[in-house]
Write a protein that holds these residues in place. Structure first.
Motif, short mmCIF file in Angstrom:
data_model
loop_
_atom_site.label_atom_id
_atom_site.label_comp_id
_atom_site.label_asym_id
_atom_site.label_seq_id
_atom_site.Cartn_x
_atom_site.Cartn_y
_atom_site.Cartn_z
N SER A 1 47.77 47.82 37.32
CA SER A 1 46.84 47.77 36.19
C SER A 1 45.41 47.70 36.67
O SER A 1 45.12 47.39 37.83
N THR A 2 44.48 47.97 35.75
CA THR A 2 43.06 47.83 36.04
C THR A 2 42.70 46.39 36.38
O THR A 2 41.86 46.12 37.26
N GLU A 3 43.34 45.44 35.70
CA GLU A 3 43.05 44.03 35.94
C GLU A 3 43.38 43.64 37.38
O GLU A 3 42.63 42.90 38.03
N ASP A 4 44.48 44.16 37.91
CA ASP A 4 44.85 43.86 39.30
C ASP A 4 43.82 44.44 40.26
O ASP A 4 43.43 43.79 41.24
N LEU A 5 43.37 45.65 40.00
CA LEU A 5 42.38 46.28 40.86
C LEU A 5 41.06 45.51 40.82
O LEU A 5 40.44 45.26 41.87
N GLU A 6 40.61 45.15 39.64
CA GLU A 6 39.34 44.44 39.53
C GLU A 6 39.41 43.07 40.21
O GLU A 6 38.40 42.60 40.74
N ALA A 7 40.58 42.47 40.23
CA ALA A 7 40.73 41.21 40.96
C ALA A 7 40.55 41.44 42.46
O ALA A 7 39.94 40.62 43.15
N ARG A 8 41.04 42.55 42.94
CA ARG A 8 40.83 42.92 44.36
C ARG A 8 39.34 43.14 44.63
O ARG A 8 38.79 42.65 45.62
N TYR A 9 38.66 43.88 43.76
CA TYR A 9 37.23 44.13 43.93
C TYR A 9 36.41 42.85 43.89
O TYR A 9 35.36 42.74 44.54
N ALA A 10 36.87 41.86 43.12
CA ALA A 10 36.12 40.61 42.98
C ALA A 10 36.36 39.65 44.13
O ALA A 10 35.66 38.64 44.26
N GLY A 11 37.32 39.97 45.00
CA GLY A 11 37.66 39.07 46.09
C GLY A 11 36.61 39.04 47.17
O GLY A 11 35.86 39.99 47.40
#
Length: 231
Positions: free
Chosen positions: A66-76
């Motif tokens: 999902s987009t939410e999973d990707l954005e969590a990666r980007y926010a790391g």
């Protein structure tokens, strides 16, 4: 091996990195392999690394839940303070593209699943098209369902059309075409065919694409590494 299917199950991310020298491409590939081999991110499904052929650069074809999973990666912290700075040192451009699969076609016909793997010998082409928001759906059709003539082209294997959703490093709406060919020679012969010798269906589609695109960019690749969360 990862498979591309127009079933709407995954978010497809295509990260395109360009650089200005072959040795920098090798550094990119080494860094990408390290990241892929240690990936254990929530929602990450697979990553397939491509090495540039015509121009130095790399591509990473990634599937996320999902987009939410990707954005969590980007926010790391790792991504912000290690990954991006590392790539920034050895690239001339970074484009992180979020997409959904709109169309797939194989030599046998439309609608199946496309395999991507270093175990295959595909000569891969990734084309990126800019488009006005109002024309994105028309361009998706022109680059996808309207190109059944490709089934008769020597050396053609598959192509996949991706609807651009959002991006980092690129402004505006876009469409991506990911295609596989038997060889560089087959693809170059297709591209170099004089317009007067092209079948009417191709001339019509080419004209339609030109009228819709605002810009276009491409590179060619070989798949060099892949890993999925199941491994």
């Amino acid at each position: 091996m990862p498979k591309i299917a127009a079933d709407g199950r995954h978010l497809t991310v295509l990260n395109l990195f360009s650089t200005d020298a072959p040795e920098k491409q090798e550094k990119l590939l080494a860094a990408m392999r390290e990241i892929v081999d240690s990936a254990a991110y929530e929602g990450w499904i697979s990553s397939t690394v491509h090495a540039g052929q015509d121009k130095p650069g790399t591509a990473n074809f990634i599937q996320w839940r999902s987009t939410e999973d990707l954005e969590a990666r980007y926010a790391g912290e790792e991504f912000k303070h290690r990954t991006l700075p590392l790539f920034g040192e050895i690239t001339t451009s970074i484009r992180l593209l979020q997409n959904e699969i709109a169309f797939t076609q194989q030599k046998s016909g439309p609608g199946g699943a496309t395999e991507i793997s270093p175990d295959r010998d595909d000569y891969t082409v990734i084309e990126l098209f800019g488009v006005e928001e109002s024309g994105q759906e028309d361009l998706l059709d022109a680059l996808g369902a309207s190109q059944t003539y490709l089934l008769d082209v020597p050396g053609y294997r598959t192509h996949t059309v991706l609807r651009g959703l959002r991006a980092r490093g690129l402004d505006g709406k876009f469409v991506v075409v990911y295609s596989q060919w038997d060889s560089k020679q087959a693809y170059d012969a297709f591209r170099a065919q004089p317009e007067s010798e092209r079948v009417p269906e191709r001339r019509k589609v080419d004209s339609r694409v030109r009228s819709l695109q605002t810009w276009q960019d491409e590179n060619t690749y070989r798949v060099v590494h892949t890993r999925s969360s199941e491994e």
